[in-house]
Design a protein around this motif. Structure first.
Motif, mmCIF file in Angstrom:
data_model
loop_
_atom_site.group_PDB
_atom_site.id
_atom_site.type_symbol
_atom_site.label_atom_id
_atom_site.label_comp_id
_atom_site.label_asym_id
_atom_site.label_seq_id
_atom_site.Cartn_x
_atom_site.Cartn_y
_atom_site.Cartn_z
ATOM 1 N N GLY A 83 0.788 -1.228 0.000
ATOM 2 C CA GLY A 83 0.000 0.000 0.000
ATOM 3 C C GLY A 83 0.820 1.278 0.000
ATOM 4 O O GLY A 83 0.256 2.369 -0.012
ATOM 5 N N SER A 84 2.139 1.184 -0.011
ATOM 6 C CA SER A 84 2.961 2.389 0.018
ATOM 7 C C SER A 84 3.031 3.032 -1.371
ATOM 8 O O SER A 84 2.791 2.389 -2.390
ATOM 9 N N LEU A 85 3.351 4.314 -1.369
ATOM 10 C CA LEU A 85 3.509 5.075 -2.607
ATOM 11 C C LEU A 85 4.956 5.545 -2.688
ATOM 12 O O LEU A 85 5.458 6.194 -1.771
ATOM 13 N N LEU A 86 5.634 5.221 -3.775
ATOM 14 C CA LEU A 86 7.033 5.599 -3.970
ATOM 15 C C LEU A 86 7.143 6.405 -5.249
ATOM 16 O O LEU A 86 6.684 5.969 -6.308
ATOM 17 N N VAL A 87 7.738 7.593 -5.152
ATOM 18 C CA VAL A 87 7.981 8.424 -6.329
ATOM 19 C C VAL A 87 9.483 8.653 -6.428
ATOM 20 O O VAL A 87 10.117 9.085 -5.468
ATOM 21 N N VAL A 88 10.048 8.351 -7.585
ATOM 22 C CA VAL A 88 11.473 8.564 -7.849
ATOM 23 C C VAL A 88 11.576 9.712 -8.845
ATOM 24 O O VAL A 88 11.074 9.618 -9.966
ATOM 25 N N ARG A 89 12.211 10.805 -8.410
ATOM 26 C CA ARG A 89 12.372 11.983 -9.268
ATOM 27 C C ARG A 89 13.831 12.092 -9.683
ATOM 28 O O ARG A 89 14.724 12.114 -8.831
ATOM 29 N N ALA A 90 14.085 12.139 -10.977
ATOM 30 C CA ALA A 90 15.450 12.238 -11.484
ATOM 31 C C ALA A 90 15.916 13.683 -11.454
ATOM 32 O O ALA A 90 15.201 14.587 -11.884
ATOM 33 N N ASN A 91 17.122 13.907 -10.941
ATOM 34 C CA ASN A 91 17.754 15.218 -10.974
ATOM 35 C C ASN A 91 18.473 15.388 -12.310
ATOM 36 O O ASN A 91 18.738 14.403 -13.008
ATOM 37 N N PRO A 92 18.832 16.615 -12.683
ATOM 38 C CA PRO A 92 19.511 16.830 -13.966
ATOM 39 C C PRO A 92 20.774 15.981 -14.152
ATOM 40 O O PRO A 92 21.082 15.577 -15.267
ATOM 41 N N ARG A 93 21.489 15.674 -13.067
ATOM 42 C CA ARG A 93 22.705 14.859 -13.185
ATOM 43 C C ARG A 93 22.416 13.427 -13.620
ATOM 44 O O ARG A 93 23.317 12.714 -14.070
ATOM 45 N N ALA A 94 21.179 12.969 -13.486
ATOM 46 C CA ALA A 94 20.835 11.586 -13.838
ATOM 47 C C ALA A 94 21.015 11.319 -15.323
ATOM 48 O O ALA A 94 21.304 10.195 -15.723
ATOM 49 N N GLY A 95 20.864 12.335 -16.152
ATOM 50 C CA GLY A 95 20.992 12.153 -17.589
ATOM 51 C C GLY A 95 22.389 11.764 -18.027
ATOM 52 O O GLY A 95 22.568 11.089 -19.030
ATOM 53 N N LYS A 96 23.399 12.190 -17.266
ATOM 54 C CA LYS A 96 24.789 11.896 -17.627
ATOM 55 C C LYS A 96 25.436 10.907 -16.669
ATOM 56 O O LYS A 96 26.627 10.612 -16.800
ATOM 57 N N ALA A 97 24.672 10.405 -15.712
ATOM 58 C CA ALA A 97 25.226 9.499 -14.702
ATOM 59 C C ALA A 97 25.493 8.116 -15.282
ATOM 60 O O ALA A 97 24.756 7.634 -16.143
ATOM 61 N N ARG A 98 26.543 7.488 -14.780
ATOM 62 C CA ARG A 98 26.826 6.100 -15.145
ATOM 63 C C ARG A 98 25.777 5.210 -14.483
ATOM 64 O O ARG A 98 25.240 5.555 -13.430
ATOM 65 N N PRO A 99 25.479 4.051 -15.067
ATOM 66 C CA PRO A 99 24.469 3.162 -14.471
ATOM 67 C C PRO A 99 24.773 2.783 -13.028
ATOM 68 O O PRO A 99 23.874 2.722 -12.198
ATOM 69 N N GLY A 100 26.036 2.569 -12.710
ATOM 70 C CA GLY A 100 26.404 2.215 -11.339
ATOM 71 C C GLY A 100 26.137 3.340 -10.354
ATOM 72 O O GLY A 100 25.722 3.108 -9.218
ATOM 73 N N GLU A 101 26.381 4.569 -10.788
ATOM 74 C CA GLU A 101 26.137 5.729 -9.934
ATOM 75 C C GLU A 101 24.642 5.900 -9.669
ATOM 76 O O GLU A 101 24.233 6.160 -8.539
ATOM 77 N N LEU A 102 23.839 5.738 -10.705
ATOM 78 C CA LEU A 102 22.389 5.854 -10.565
ATOM 79 C C LEU A 102 21.859 4.768 -9.626
ATOM 80 O O LEU A 102 21.036 5.037 -8.749
ATOM 81 N N ALA A 103 22.358 3.550 -9.786
ATOM 82 C CA ALA A 103 21.931 2.438 -8.933
ATOM 83 C C ALA A 103 22.326 2.679 -7.483
ATOM 84 O O ALA A 103 21.536 2.440 -6.562
ATOM 85 N N ALA A 104 23.542 3.157 -7.253
ATOM 86 C CA ALA A 104 24.008 3.407 -5.885
ATOM 87 C C ALA A 104 23.197 4.503 -5.208
ATOM 88 O O ALA A 104 22.830 4.384 -4.030
ATOM 89 N N ASP A 105 22.902 5.572 -5.940
ATOM 90 C CA ASP A 105 22.103 6.664 -5.373
ATOM 91 C C ASP A 105 20.692 6.202 -5.042
ATOM 92 O O ASP A 105 20.157 6.540 -3.979
ATOM 93 N N LEU A 106 20.087 5.441 -5.930
ATOM 94 C CA LEU A 106 18.729 4.950 -5.682
ATOM 95 C C LEU A 106 18.703 4.019 -4.473
ATOM 96 O O LEU A 106 17.853 4.146 -3.595
ATOM 97 N N GLU A 107 19.650 3.099 -4.414
ATOM 98 C CA GLU A 107 19.687 2.161 -3.294
ATOM 99 C C GLU A 107 19.940 2.872 -1.975
ATOM 100 O O GLU A 107 19.320 2.565 -0.962
#
Length: 122
Positions: A83-107
């Motif tokens: 029943g929880s609601l999760l919203v993930v909002r990408a910052n401008p740096r996400a467009g140029k981030a490496r996949p590992g960096e994006l994964a680490a930040d999200l986790e």
């Protein structure tokens, strides 16, 4: 791909999660989580939505970031309360981030939000 039953589609759900949920920010993403005990509807599956605005990049970049985020959130669905609601909002740096960096930040942001809240903080 994110299962259909876990996709957030209603604007009201996005607004509710962003305004009333707890927030954790990282350089590439900001994550908002509204627990079910704070709002009714706890029997439903957790819903996940994504906000990827124009400052992230052109349409190709934004869609790529959205697909990567959907792929990264899927393994964490079982950690979210029902029943929880999760919203993930990408910052401008996400467009140029490496996949590992994006994964680490999200986790990191999810770990912060899912750990029990300390006294006096929400």
């Amino acid at each position: 791909m994110l299962p259909s039953g876990n996709r957030m589609r209603r604007r009201d759900d996005f607004t509710l999660a962003v305004r009333r949920g707890r927030r954790a920010g990282r350089p590439t993403v900001v994550v908002h989580l509204l627990h079910p005990d704070e709002e009714p509807g706890a029997a439903a599956p957790p819903l996940v939505g994504f906000i990827v605005a124009r400052p992230v990049g052109n349409a190709v970049v934004r869609n790529s970031v959205r697909r990567r985020l959907r792929h990264l959130v899927r393994p964490h669905l079982d950690r979210l309360p029902a029943g929880s609601l999760l919203v993930v909002r990408a910052n401008p740096r996400a467009g140029k981030a490496r996949p590992g960096e994006l994964a680490a930040d999200l986790e990191s942001a999810l770990d912060r939000l899912l750990r029990p809240a300390s006294k006096g903080r929400r």
